[in-house]
Design a protein around this motif. Structure first.
Motif: not given
Length: 127
Positions: A69-90
């Motif tokens: 699951x390392x690639x999934x966590x690092x390369x997909x879940x982290x960007x998903x979380x940051x995209x959600x932060x972008x959605x809320x912030x902006x």
């Protein structure tokens, strides 16, 4: 985004956990190395380094540190979380708008670094 504090970002995890859980469940059996063509290398410098490291630690704790699951966590879940932060912030209405902004911001940052003949911070940290 660089003004956000670690506690603020980590506390947002519970808000996005349902989205993260669903993405994890849908993609854990296949090789997934991005979220909407965004990988961790694209977004790692959007938040402070100690924040992205804490985010990865939280994701690893919740979704496991199993190498499968390392690639999934690092390369997909982290960007998903940051995209959600972008959605809320902006105040973006969709993940597509957030990802477009991330890509635009990355392109502009790369342009400025090239114009000023400056390497990316992450490039410096590799040495």
């Amino acid at each position: 985004m660089d003004k956000m504090e670690k506690e603020e970002v980590l506390s947002s995890f519970s808000k996005y956990k349902c989205d993260l859980d669903n993405f994890f469940k849908e993609h854990r059996i296949s090789r997934t190395d991005n979220f909407m063509s965004i990988q961790h290398v694209h977004i790692i410098d959007i938040v402070k380094r100690n924040i992205s490291e804490a985010m990865l630690a939280r994701l690893g704790k919740v979704y496991g540190t199993n190498t499968a699951y390392a690639s999934l966590v690092i390369n997909a879940l982290l960007p998903l979380w940051i995209a959600r932060l972008f959605m809320d912030t902006f105040n973006f209405g969709t993940a597509e708008e957030a990802v477009r902004q991330i890509k635009d911001q990355l392109a502009y940052s790369t342009y400025l670094n090239a114009l000023n003949n400056e390497p990316l911070e992450s490039d410096l940290e590799m040495w």
